[in-house]
Design an enzyme around this catalytic site. Structure first.
Site, PDB file in Angstrom:
ATOM      1  N   PRO A  45       0.490  -1.349  -0.078  1.00 12.12           N
ATOM      2  CA  PRO A  45      -0.221   0.021  -0.241  1.00 12.12           C
ATOM      3  C   PRO A  45       1.089   0.882   0.573  1.00 12.12           C
ATOM      4  CG  PRO A  45      -0.737  -1.506   1.880  1.00 12.12           C
ATOM      5  CD  PRO A  45       1.097  -2.016   0.823  1.00 12.12           C
ATOM      6  N   GLU A  46       1.107   1.776  -1.131  1.00  6.44           N
ATOM      7  CA  GLU A  46       1.626   3.041  -0.932  1.00  6.44           C
ATOM      8  C   GLU A  46       0.302   4.746  -0.101  1.00  6.44           C
ATOM      9  OE1 GLU A  46       4.214   4.030  -2.131  1.00  6.44           O
ATOM     10  OE2 GLU A  46       4.668   2.468  -2.941  1.00  6.44           O
TER      11      GLU A  46
END
Ligand SMILES: [Zn+2]
Length: 271
Positions: free
Chosen positions: A2-3
């Site tokens: 996840p960014e």
């Protein structure tokens, strides 16, 4: 992994279900995350959640009895489910609310974290204190990037991915932003003119903001059992397209490793 956009979409997804709710219990099934979940997380039992904030890729859950710091790591996902929802593999921790719902954290690879801080962690916690500005706020601006870059030999791509410089510019977003700004990712950060930073800064902001916007519309409901944030499907100009043709000029895109990360660029469009 996840960014920043995925974390922000998670925040927006869970916040309305948590804010102003009272915490009935914290159920830890497996403490072995990136750092062991401390006993101190139970300090929030009985407290009311006042706000869910994001700083870089950390979520900070404000309560009337301190703060929880949550990071999704490589594979973590948060969802809000009725407390009696069947527990599945890798559901490591529940923040149980008196409303009959709970915030459930699933993390197969266990690189995520859940920590407790009595004070607001943004200034006091070692994980957060040294972080650079948030990319979507005014503290991240041309003057900041230009002045911090002076004298730096580091490649511009590695530079903008450094959390001390600015947080949340992950590999995909760095590749895409440099393509849109026409800057060669290998160029030394200290040799780039102010005019080129004037072009780059708004592009980084737009790229991240667009990903958040797309995530918000494509992501499943966070109260669904399968609400797994993943990479948002968006049109990528260079990332993952090494060896393919540049969408702008038709030249074959070059792929190299820069700071151990896959870097794709166009030798014609990016100077
Ligand atoms: Zn090109």
């Amino acid at each position: 992994m996840p960014e920043l956009p995925e974390v922000e979409v998670s925040r927006r997804g869970i916040a309305p279900h948590l804010e102003n709710q009272q915490i009935a219990d914290v159920v830890v099934r497996d403490r072995r995350l990136r750092w062991p979940i401390p006993e101190a997380v139970s300090t929030v039992v009985g407290a009311t959640i006042t706000r869910v904030e994001r700083r870089a890729k950390y979520l900070i859950i404000h309560t009337t009895q301190g703060y929880l710091i949550v990071h999704l790591g490589m594979s973590g996902a948060l969802r809000v489910v009725p407390t009696d929802t069947l527990v599945v593999k890798h559901d490591h921790i529940d923040l149980v609310l008196t409303s009959g719902w709970c915030l459930r954290f699933n993390d197969p690879r266990r690189f995520g974290c859940w920590l407790y801080s009595k004070q607001h962690p943004a200034v006091s916690h070692p994980l957060l204190a040294k972080l650079g500005p948030e990319p979507l706020t005014d503290t991240f601006n041309v003057e900041h990037l230009y002045s911090v870059s002076r004298g730096k030999q580091q490649a511009i791509k590695t530079f903008i991915m450094d959390n001390h410089v600015v947080v949340g510019v992950g590999n995909i977003y760095a590749n895409e932003s440099l393509f849109k700004a026409g800057i060669n990712p290998k160029r030394a950060a200290g040799k780039i003119s102010r005019a080129r930073y004037e072009r780059l800064v708004p592009i980084i902001k737009e790229t991240l903001a667009k990903a958040i916007e797309q995530g918000g519309t494509t992501l499943q409901d966070f109260t669904q059992a399968d609400g797994q944030p993943g990479y948002f499907k968006q049109e990528l100009m260079v990332y993952g397209r090494g060896g393919k043709l540049c969408m702008q000029c038709g030249e074959r895109l070059k792929e190299i490793r820069l700071g151990q990360r896959s870097t794709v660029y166009c030798t014609q469009c990016q100077r």
